[in-house]
Scaffold this motif. Structure first.
Motif, mmCIF file in Angstrom:
data_model
loop_
_atom_site.group_PDB
_atom_site.id
_atom_site.type_symbol
_atom_site.label_atom_id
_atom_site.label_comp_id
_atom_site.label_asym_id
_atom_site.label_seq_id
_atom_site.Cartn_x
_atom_site.Cartn_y
_atom_site.Cartn_z
ATOM 1 N N ASP A 119 17.180 1.446 -3.986
ATOM 2 C CA ASP A 119 18.124 1.972 -3.004
ATOM 3 C C ASP A 119 18.040 1.069 -1.777
ATOM 4 N N ARG A 120 18.791 0.005 -1.792
ATOM 5 C CA ARG A 120 18.642 -1.061 -0.800
ATOM 6 C C ARG A 120 18.949 -0.608 0.617
ATOM 7 N N ASP A 121 19.819 0.367 0.772
ATOM 8 C CA ASP A 121 20.181 0.824 2.119
ATOM 9 C C ASP A 121 19.052 1.594 2.797
ATOM 10 N N LYS A 122 18.073 2.050 2.034
ATOM 11 C CA LYS A 122 16.991 2.848 2.608
ATOM 12 C C LYS A 122 15.766 2.024 3.021
ATOM 13 N N LEU A 123 15.741 0.747 2.656
ATOM 14 C CA LEU A 123 14.586 -0.076 3.013
ATOM 15 C C LEU A 123 14.486 -0.202 4.533
ATOM 16 N N GLN A 124 13.299 0.021 5.062
ATOM 17 C CA GLN A 124 13.093 0.045 6.518
ATOM 18 C C GLN A 124 12.210 -1.121 6.950
ATOM 19 N N LEU A 125 12.662 -1.878 7.935
ATOM 20 C CA LEU A 125 11.851 -2.914 8.569
ATOM 21 C C LEU A 125 11.054 -2.248 9.689
ATOM 22 N N VAL A 126 9.730 -2.142 9.500
ATOM 23 C CA VAL A 126 8.921 -1.396 10.468
ATOM 24 C C VAL A 126 8.168 -2.294 11.445
ATOM 25 N N VAL B 10 0.848 -1.185 0.000
ATOM 26 C CA VAL B 10 0.000 0.000 0.000
ATOM 27 C C VAL B 10 0.888 1.242 0.000
ATOM 28 N N TYR B 11 0.494 2.247 -0.796
ATOM 29 C CA TYR B 11 1.224 3.520 -0.838
ATOM 30 C C TYR B 11 0.689 4.496 0.200
ATOM 31 N N ARG B 12 1.584 5.295 0.730
ATOM 32 C CA ARG B 12 1.238 6.466 1.531
ATOM 33 C C ARG B 12 1.316 7.686 0.614
ATOM 34 N N SER B 13 0.632 8.757 0.984
ATOM 35 C CA SER B 13 0.554 9.922 0.094
ATOM 36 C C SER B 13 1.900 10.592 -0.139
ATOM 37 N N ASP B 14 2.894 10.338 0.718
ATOM 38 C CA ASP B 14 4.226 10.919 0.512
ATOM 39 C C ASP B 14 5.044 10.143 -0.513
ATOM 40 N N GLY B 15 4.458 9.077 -1.086
ATOM 41 C CA GLY B 15 5.162 8.281 -2.091
ATOM 42 C C GLY B 15 5.886 7.081 -1.537
ATOM 43 N N SER B 16 5.894 6.913 -0.205
ATOM 44 C CA SER B 16 6.506 5.719 0.367
ATOM 45 C C SER B 16 5.556 4.534 0.208
ATOM 46 N N LEU B 17 6.132 3.343 0.258
ATOM 47 C CA LEU B 17 5.365 2.122 0.013
ATOM 48 C C LEU B 17 5.611 1.140 1.150
ATOM 49 N N TYR C 95 -1.727 -0.393 13.795
ATOM 50 C CA TYR C 95 -0.542 0.333 14.248
ATOM 51 C C TYR C 95 -0.746 1.824 14.004
ATOM 52 N N ARG C 96 -0.155 2.630 14.865
ATOM 53 C CA ARG C 96 -0.205 4.074 14.678
ATOM 54 C C ARG C 96 0.980 4.505 13.810
ATOM 55 N N VAL C 97 0.697 5.257 12.752
ATOM 56 C CA VAL C 97 1.741 5.711 11.834
ATOM 57 C C VAL C 97 2.303 7.039 12.325
ATOM 58 N N GLN C 98 3.607 7.079 12.490
ATOM 59 C CA GLN C 98 4.284 8.292 12.939
ATOM 60 C C GLN C 98 4.636 9.187 11.739
ATOM 61 N N PRO C 99 4.904 10.468 11.989
ATOM 62 C CA PRO C 99 5.219 11.384 10.875
ATOM 63 C C PRO C 99 6.381 10.921 9.997
ATOM 64 N N ASP C 100 7.357 10.194 10.590
ATOM 65 C CA ASP C 100 8.501 9.742 9.800
ATOM 66 C C ASP C 100 8.238 8.427 9.073
ATOM 67 N N GLY C 101 7.004 7.907 9.196
ATOM 68 C CA GLY C 101 6.653 6.679 8.501
ATOM 69 C C GLY C 101 6.813 5.419 9.322
ATOM 70 N N SER C 102 7.462 5.511 10.466
ATOM 71 C CA SER C 102 7.552 4.355 11.353
ATOM 72 C C SER C 102 6.193 4.085 11.985
ATOM 73 N N VAL C 103 6.024 2.928 12.596
ATOM 74 C CA VAL C 103 4.746 2.590 13.216
ATOM 75 C C VAL C 103 4.966 2.166 14.661
ATOM 76 N N THR C 104 3.980 2.460 15.504
ATOM 77 C CA THR C 104 4.068 2.168 16.933
ATOM 78 C C THR C 104 2.706 1.670 17.418
ATOM 79 N N GLU D 238 -4.461 8.252 7.050
ATOM 80 C CA GLU D 238 -3.100 7.714 7.154
ATOM 81 C C GLU D 238 -2.554 7.727 8.579
ATOM 82 N N LYS D 239 -3.427 7.764 9.557
ATOM 83 C CA LYS D 239 -2.990 7.702 10.952
ATOM 84 C C LYS D 239 -2.737 6.274 11.413
ATOM 85 N N PHE D 240 -3.368 5.300 10.719
ATOM 86 C CA PHE D 240 -3.259 3.913 11.142
ATOM 87 C C PHE D 240 -2.897 3.007 9.973
ATOM 88 N N LEU D 241 -2.065 2.018 10.280
ATOM 89 C CA LEU D 241 -1.724 0.961 9.335
ATOM 90 C C LEU D 241 -2.363 -0.330 9.834
#
Length: 342
Positions: A206-213, A157-164, A245-254, A229-232
């Motif tokens: 860009d393999r170094d930028k892939l994030q395990l959330v 799923v895409y987020r509006s900032d273009g992250s996937l 999960y709650r989506v944080q501004p930086d794209g991480s989830v908590t 986009e507040k919840f994943l």
């Protein structure tokens, strides 16, 4: 016609409508009235596919694409024309026969530019088709994490900032298990690709930028974002749960929590593919068909489907038709609230 006979006829018609509704829809809460009309009917639009269809997406050209996983195909259904193979192979590309049951691709979604993005499943990557053409350029968005091959990307799923965001269980590996000889990662994770939409056509990932959330789920599967986009949301197929999960501004989830637990329902099916509507209701494959869940996590109704459901997508010009892919067939049903097409 007398008033009494008219009243009796009205009662009979109401009973008939109720019977028709009960065939396709199980209403569990008054809130369901805002979602489906009393005469909403499930329609089978295509059938005869190989065991397991998945990953539908409605294109800007007005067609439905979906995966026929055991046949290693992406199929295209066009209104008025029917279904035909759009792409083969869509997943595994080796010269030797695949040793597992699911050689094809899996979930699909569109980016904001209308480009189809694919969870590669047996291809073990995430890729984007630069136009809706089987011969179009393919751009690989992710294929490894910390120098280890991904398991078998399942849905995205895409987020509006273009992250996937995408899920990565082992279902596309030959044995589908955690001890598969080809499995390089210890986790069955949920990942985020920053700037996936902005990646230039044909450029390597860009393999170094892939994030395990998320790294503590057994079998992360379907995935969706709330409209704000507040919840994943994640379908945890292994434990038969929906997680939030709650989506944080930086794209991480908590703040991961069990959103709804259907594991005691004996009907066939588990939490799998999912979508949301513009009011925040969640629609997901589950026991007996498509479960409709309120933003508060309440099961408000089920669309009964005669085959085990894999995934779903919003389609048609107004976005109010829910397309449902199941074992060997594709279904659709007209609803009241437009879908959030993410």
């Amino acid at each position: 016609m007398t008033t009494s006979r008219l009243f009796l006829l009205t009662l009979i018609l109401a009973a008939l409508i109720g019977t028709a509704l009960s065939q396709d829809i199980q209403k569990l809460d008054p809130a369901f009235d805002s979602i489906a009309a009393p005469d909403a009917k499930l329609e089978r639009i295509a059938t005869g596919f190989n065991k397991w269809t998945e990953g539908p997406v409605w294109t800007h050209a007005g067609s439905l694409l979906f995966a026929e996983i055991p046949s290693n195909n992406i199929v295209q259904w066009i209104p008025g024309k029917g279904a035909s193979v759009f792409m083969h192979p869509s997943g595994y590309e080796g010269s030797e026969p695949y040793k597992g049951p699911e050689p094809g691709s899996n979930g699909m979604t569109l980016d904001a530019d209308g480009r189809v993005t694919v969870a590669g499943h047996a291809r073990r990557n995430v890729w984007r088709l630069e136009s809706v053409d089987p011969k179009a350029q393919i751009t690989v968005l992710a294929d490894s994490y910390q120098d280890k091959k991904l398991n078998s990307p399942n849905d995205l799923v895409y987020r509006s900032d273009g992250s996937l965001y995408f899920t990565d269980p082992p279902y596309g590996l030959p044995t589908q298990g955690d001890n598969d000889p080809l499995k390089e990662l210890q986790v069955n994770g949920v990942y985020r690709i920053p700037g996936a939409r902005q990646q230039k056509p044909g450029a390597p990932p860009d393999r170094d930028k892939l994030q395990l959330v998320i790294k503590d789920l057994a079998r992360p599967n379907g995935i969706a974002l709330s409209p704000d986009e507040k919840f994943l949301y994640i379908a945890e197929s292994g434990k038969k749960l929906w997680m939030r999960y709650r989506v944080q501004p930086d794209g991480s989830v908590t703040d991961g929590m069990v959103f709804l637990d259907p594991s005691n329902d004996p009907a066939d099916g588990v939490p799998d593919g999912m979508r949301v509507d513009k009011k925040g209701n969640i629609y997901s494959s589950g026991p007996g068909g498509v479960w409709i869940i309120s933003p508060e996590g309440k099961h408000i109704g089920t669309i009964k489907v005669p085959e085990r459901v894999g995934n779903l997508a919003w389609g048609d010009k107004d976005g109010k038709t829910l397309y449902i892919v199941a074992s060997t067939s594709v279904f659709r049903i007209k609803l009241k609230i437009p879908g959030a097409r993410n």
